[in-house]
Design a protein around this motif. Structure first.
Motif, short mmCIF file in Angstrom:
data_model
loop_
_atom_site.label_atom_id
_atom_site.label_comp_id
_atom_site.label_asym_id
_atom_site.label_seq_id
_atom_site.Cartn_x
_atom_site.Cartn_y
_atom_site.Cartn_z
N GLU A 330 23.59 -20.46 -46.67
CA GLU A 330 24.38 -19.92 -45.56
C GLU A 330 24.47 -18.40 -45.62
O GLU A 330 24.81 -17.75 -44.62
N GLU A 372 19.01 -24.81 -43.55
CA GLU A 372 19.86 -23.62 -43.35
C GLU A 372 19.09 -22.36 -43.72
O GLU A 372 19.10 -21.37 -42.99
N TRP A 431 29.18 -21.52 -33.65
CA TRP A 431 29.51 -21.72 -35.07
C TRP A 431 29.01 -23.03 -35.64
O TRP A 431 28.96 -23.17 -36.85
N ASP A 432 28.68 -24.00 -34.79
CA ASP A 432 28.19 -25.26 -35.36
C ASP A 432 26.68 -25.35 -35.27
O ASP A 432 26.12 -26.44 -35.27
N VAL A 434 22.78 -23.19 -36.38
CA VAL A 434 22.05 -22.06 -36.92
C VAL A 434 20.87 -21.90 -35.98
O VAL A 434 20.09 -22.84 -35.81
N THR A 453 23.13 -28.56 -38.82
CA THR A 453 23.63 -28.74 -40.19
C THR A 453 24.51 -30.00 -40.28
O THR A 453 24.09 -31.06 -39.79
N PHE A 454 25.66 -29.96 -40.91
CA PHE A 454 26.47 -31.19 -41.06
C PHE A 454 27.32 -31.47 -39.82
O PHE A 454 28.10 -32.42 -39.79
N MET A 455 27.19 -30.64 -38.80
CA MET A 455 27.98 -30.87 -37.58
C MET A 455 27.21 -31.76 -36.60
O MET A 455 26.02 -31.93 -36.73
N ARG A 456 27.94 -32.34 -35.66
CA ARG A 456 27.36 -33.47 -34.92
C ARG A 456 27.65 -33.42 -33.42
O ARG A 456 28.22 -34.35 -32.86
N PRO A 457 27.29 -32.34 -32.76
CA PRO A 457 27.53 -32.31 -31.32
C PRO A 457 26.76 -33.43 -30.60
O PRO A 457 25.63 -33.71 -30.97
N SER A 458 27.36 -33.98 -29.58
CA SER A 458 26.70 -35.04 -28.81
C SER A 458 25.82 -34.50 -27.70
O SER A 458 25.03 -35.23 -27.13
N PHE A 459 26.05 -33.26 -27.36
CA PHE A 459 25.14 -32.61 -26.42
C PHE A 459 25.28 -31.10 -26.58
O PHE A 459 26.23 -30.62 -27.18
N ARG A 460 24.32 -30.38 -26.00
CA ARG A 460 24.39 -28.93 -26.06
C ARG A 460 23.76 -28.37 -24.79
O ARG A 460 22.72 -28.88 -24.35
N GLU A 500 24.65 -36.10 -38.24
CA GLU A 500 24.41 -34.91 -39.05
C GLU A 500 22.91 -34.61 -39.11
O GLU A 500 22.08 -35.49 -38.88
N THR B 325 33.02 -21.50 -41.00
CA THR B 325 32.30 -22.73 -40.71
C THR B 325 32.12 -23.58 -41.97
O THR B 325 32.22 -24.80 -41.93
N ASN B 353 32.45 -35.99 -32.49
CA ASN B 353 31.08 -35.69 -32.07
C ASN B 353 31.05 -34.96 -30.72
O ASN B 353 30.09 -35.11 -29.98
N ILE B 354 32.10 -34.21 -30.42
CA ILE B 354 32.06 -33.49 -29.15
C ILE B 354 31.16 -32.26 -29.26
O ILE B 354 30.64 -31.93 -30.31
N GLN B 355 31.02 -31.60 -28.16
CA GLN B 355 30.08 -30.49 -28.09
C GLN B 355 30.57 -29.23 -28.76
O GLN B 355 29.81 -28.29 -28.95
N GLY B 357 32.00 -26.88 -31.81
CA GLY B 357 31.80 -26.79 -33.25
C GLY B 357 33.02 -27.13 -34.06
O GLY B 357 32.92 -27.54 -35.21
N ASN B 360 33.31 -31.74 -34.55
CA ASN B 360 32.22 -32.70 -34.71
C ASN B 360 31.76 -32.92 -36.15
O ASN B 360 30.58 -33.12 -36.39
#
Lengths: 510, 510
Positions: A330, A372, A431-432, A434, A453-460, A500, B325, B353-355, B357, B360
């Motif tokens: 990081e 990362e 922030w979620d 890279v 990374t370890f974050m898990r957005p469902s969309f972007r 993730e 983070t 798991n939302i969008q 940071g 999720n």
């Protein structure tokens, strides 16, 4: 004077001139030999070395396709200049020979022929000093994996899990008695244990010849040999020699190994644990390298707790061991900004389960640190320390890999190779994620990678411009899948699996 | 003057004196009422408030078991002093009534009766302003889980996933038109959208009465109500009122809610996003609380990016949102040393798991952050943001939980409750562990916990002294198992499963 050498060598290959000379006395100290090699575009004078049994050698790596002439000079020379001269043809390199690795574009690495070098290192400290079967197994494992650099030591290693004797020693002499040595008392032997009897003025050529064989085998596999010339894990006293012995050692190492194109110089592993050495010592060794390696191989030094000043001019790249528990890769952006050199992460923890905090992360975490580091414009390095009944750990001994990260590292290596240009450069990001793009100036707008990374957005949501069509791919870095995310333009939304370790690759459609 | 009140109330219960008074004009501004309550050990004067429909109320929380007398004074008083006086008995608290939560031993929290309070918060910002069925579901979920504090807002919330109107408004008036409001344009409504028409001098008593019901329901469940009095997620203009309106609001809130023992004051959520407010404003609100809350409920303020100065004397505890983070709970030691107050982590990310940071991370990571915070002597807080077809997210609306961390948090809560004393204090430790012991001075040597977070040592050696026998337990914080690790003395080795998320608990055998 009897003189042997090949008449033809590849550009970036190794021409070796072998000369018969005196055996008597101490040839390592009493004699010297050097060669001057010349073609239209270069002229280099290089030191040779005594290789035992009355044989002296001078090695040279040509950097041009041309006819070279050379002359050998030595302390024992009796013949006329003509009789110690010669010539050879440096021919075009073969397909896998791209020359030595160089710094390119400030933060990147590339072979001298311009091919980008996406550094993916591993570490097997003394694989080269294990039994022959184990060495073969290590080479086979390397062949099956994606590593294109390996760090290893010239001196043997004394440490937990590293109590047995090496196959050879670097000097004439006899080691300390280890009949009482065991895992509970090994720290009592640290440094120079009593009973060692070495002649630091007399190298053991077999030890170095063997390392040369290892370097060449690695070269055949397309792997850089990141030679750790000094280290603190010692019971023989090799880490505590006097300055004149150190300097003799450095010059011998440089004379022997410099002409192999895949050599890198790592002054030390965990230099800051070698408490007898001062900053002046390290700078003196660096000066010797700069003087004696005419090919300017990559040079760095690896820390334990205290980073070396990678801004010093002799340092070609950062060779970092992370110093924090929770952040490693990081911090690549910080190091890029601080040093403006390639950031090679030579230790970001080991995948494994040993009792030491530096050696027990999961394959998931190792893979995450690789991504990362890559997406931040650095070069991640691997290591493995799984407990095994045979007490063979990849970290020191090589052998086979037990972890789950190497397969994912192979997958990442393919992603790296597909990058247009030298590599990626970090971008401003949420922030979620890279975020990076193919490196270039002005900033490229055709090739992006976003890693979550370890974050898990469902969309972007993405927006680059109104007109360019972009091909989107969703990369599961753990499952090693690449899923087509369609072609998009303007503002667009990419659905993600909400897991993730997901990345998105976005390329402009040509 | 008609006056109603109970003749008996529990210590730390709420005595309410209701008085009939004038309806005409604007009773909120034109009238005032206060009460002075007295027994052998305390005497407190508290503000009352207008509750609508010609009813004024004064509330009081007795802190002693005793006979109390009181007198009511008001702007509309016509009777003699005797006629507005009364008395009641404050009786011993029932089994579940331990009084308000206080700071204890610098870094810890305990109920006023001395029972340690191991704070495990969650956040449902406006669960109280959802439909009745959803509120009931939230209370049921709370009852089934380990959370003993919940953060929620007095004002309604405007934000992504929070576009619908609340069940009630805090003021008389009408909200802006939202017929065109949708997820893509909600930011255009931020602050005070055009069309709002509120009378900030006239509160809506029903809104506050409902919140009181919520506070009491939480009290019945043993849950602290961490009231977020101000916040920036607004389209009605409640975040942008003038100073005199703010102060009127603060005094009304204090007069209404202070006498409930489970109330905490959170001046704001993400105070630093309320750009109209200055530091002087926050300090003024704090001064109002200190003046108007005679029970000294816990007071703090919650940041987005910029930590408030938790060293200020009015701040009872840190109410931290992590700003990095990669590190959150890992910084508890730093915050303890910087502020010397209890460190409550009111947002360490949301499992979901939302969008966004901040919303999720996995259940594993949430659970890991809980253990990190606990073992470092802090109080972790939970939150959940799973996308759901009904767009009901625990984070704001309450409802049901979908994540995997709440079950593990229940498991941790049991571990916390078994700690002798107020909690644990961090110890020096190896880098792959977080070590703590039961807090105390001089340092206790009878109760230790070592947590290995994402690292996976296969064994660990311990040494405390030569004579004490220690009971060792291996805790799998993810699988929620506790395995007997035997009784040991002197130097001993504990075999570990080489998995992530393992802890070891070591207790002296009595």
């Amino acid at each position: 004077m009897e003189m042997n050498y090949a008449k033809t060598v590849e550009k970036w290959g190794t021409l070796e001139v072998a000369v018969k000379g005196p055996k008597e006395g101490n040839p390592f100290c009493d004699q010297w030999i050097k060669g001057t090699f010349e073609c239209k575009n270069e002229k280099k004078t290089v030191d040779g070395f005594y290789d035992g049994d009355g044989v002296y050698k001078v090695r040279f790596m040509p950097s041009f396709v041309d006819t070279y002439t050379f002359k050998i000079e030595s302390s024992f020379q009796t013949e006329s200049a003509e009789e110690v001269s010669g010539s050879f043809e440096a021919v075009a390199p073969s397909a896998d020979n791209h020359g030595p690795v160089r710094v390119a574009g400030t933060y990147y690495l590339a072979y001298e022929d311009g091919k980008p070098y996406h550094c993916i290192g591993t570490t097997c400290y003394v694989w080269n000093l294990q039994n022959e079967k184990l060495q073969e197994q290590t080479l086979k494992t390397l062949e099956e994996n994606a590593f294109n650099k390996i760090r290893f030591c010239i001196f043997p290693k004394h440490y937990d899990y590293n109590l047995h004797e090496p196959i050879t020693y670097p000097y004439e002499g006899t080691p300390c008695d280890t009949s009482e040595l065991n895992e509970n008392n090994f720290a009592e032997y640290n440094g120079c244990a009593s009973g060692n009897d070495w002649d630091f003025t007399r190298f053991n050529p077999a030890h170095f010849q063997h390392i040369e064989e290892c370097i060449k085998k690695l070269m055949a596999l397309g792997i850089q040999a990141d030679l750790i010339v000094m280290h603190p894990y010692d019971r023989w006293g090799f880490s505590m020699m006097k300055a004149e012995d150190d300097d003799r050692y450095w010059k011998y190492v440089l004379a022997r190994f410099s002409a192999y194109r895949n050599v890198w110089w790592s002054l030390a592993n965990e230099y800051d644990l070698m408490h007898e050495k001062t900053l002046a010592d390290w700078e003196r060794y660096a000066a010797i390298i700069c003087e004696k390696d005419p090919y300017h191989h990559l040079r760095s030094i690896h820390n334990c707790k205290a980073y070396y000043d990678y801004n010093l001019p002799w340092v070609t790249h950062c060779s970092i061991q992370r110093t924090e528990t929770y952040r490693s890769s990081e911090l690549v952006n910080e190091w890029r900004e601080k040093y403006h050199k390639p950031v090679v992460l030579d230790e970001i923890c080991y995948e494994g389960n040993i009792q030491f905090g530096w050696g027990n992360i999961s394959g998931e975490e190792m893979t995450r640190r690789f991504w990362e580091a890559f997406c931040r414009g650095g070069y991640p390095g691997h290591g493995e320390t799984y407990l095994s009944p045979d007490r063979i750990l990849w970290w020191s001994h090589g052998g086979v890999l037990h972890g789950t990260s190497p397969e994912r590292i192979k997958f990442l290596a393919k992603i790296m190779e597909e990058i247009p240009g030298l590599g990626v450069e970090p971008m401003p990001c949420k922030w979620d994620e890279v975020a990076c793009r193919a490196a270039g100036f002005p900033a490229r707008k055709d090739y992006f990678i976003y890693y979550y990374t370890f974050m898990r957005p469902s969309f972007r949501d993405f927006y680059f411009d109104d007109t360019t069509e972009y091909q989107v791919e969703i990369i599961d870095t753990w499952e090693m899948t690449i899923t087509d995310g369609g072609i998009h333009k303007g503002q667009f939304r990419v659905q993600l699996p909400g897991k993730e370790y997901i990345a998105v690759r976005i390329k402009a459609v040509k």
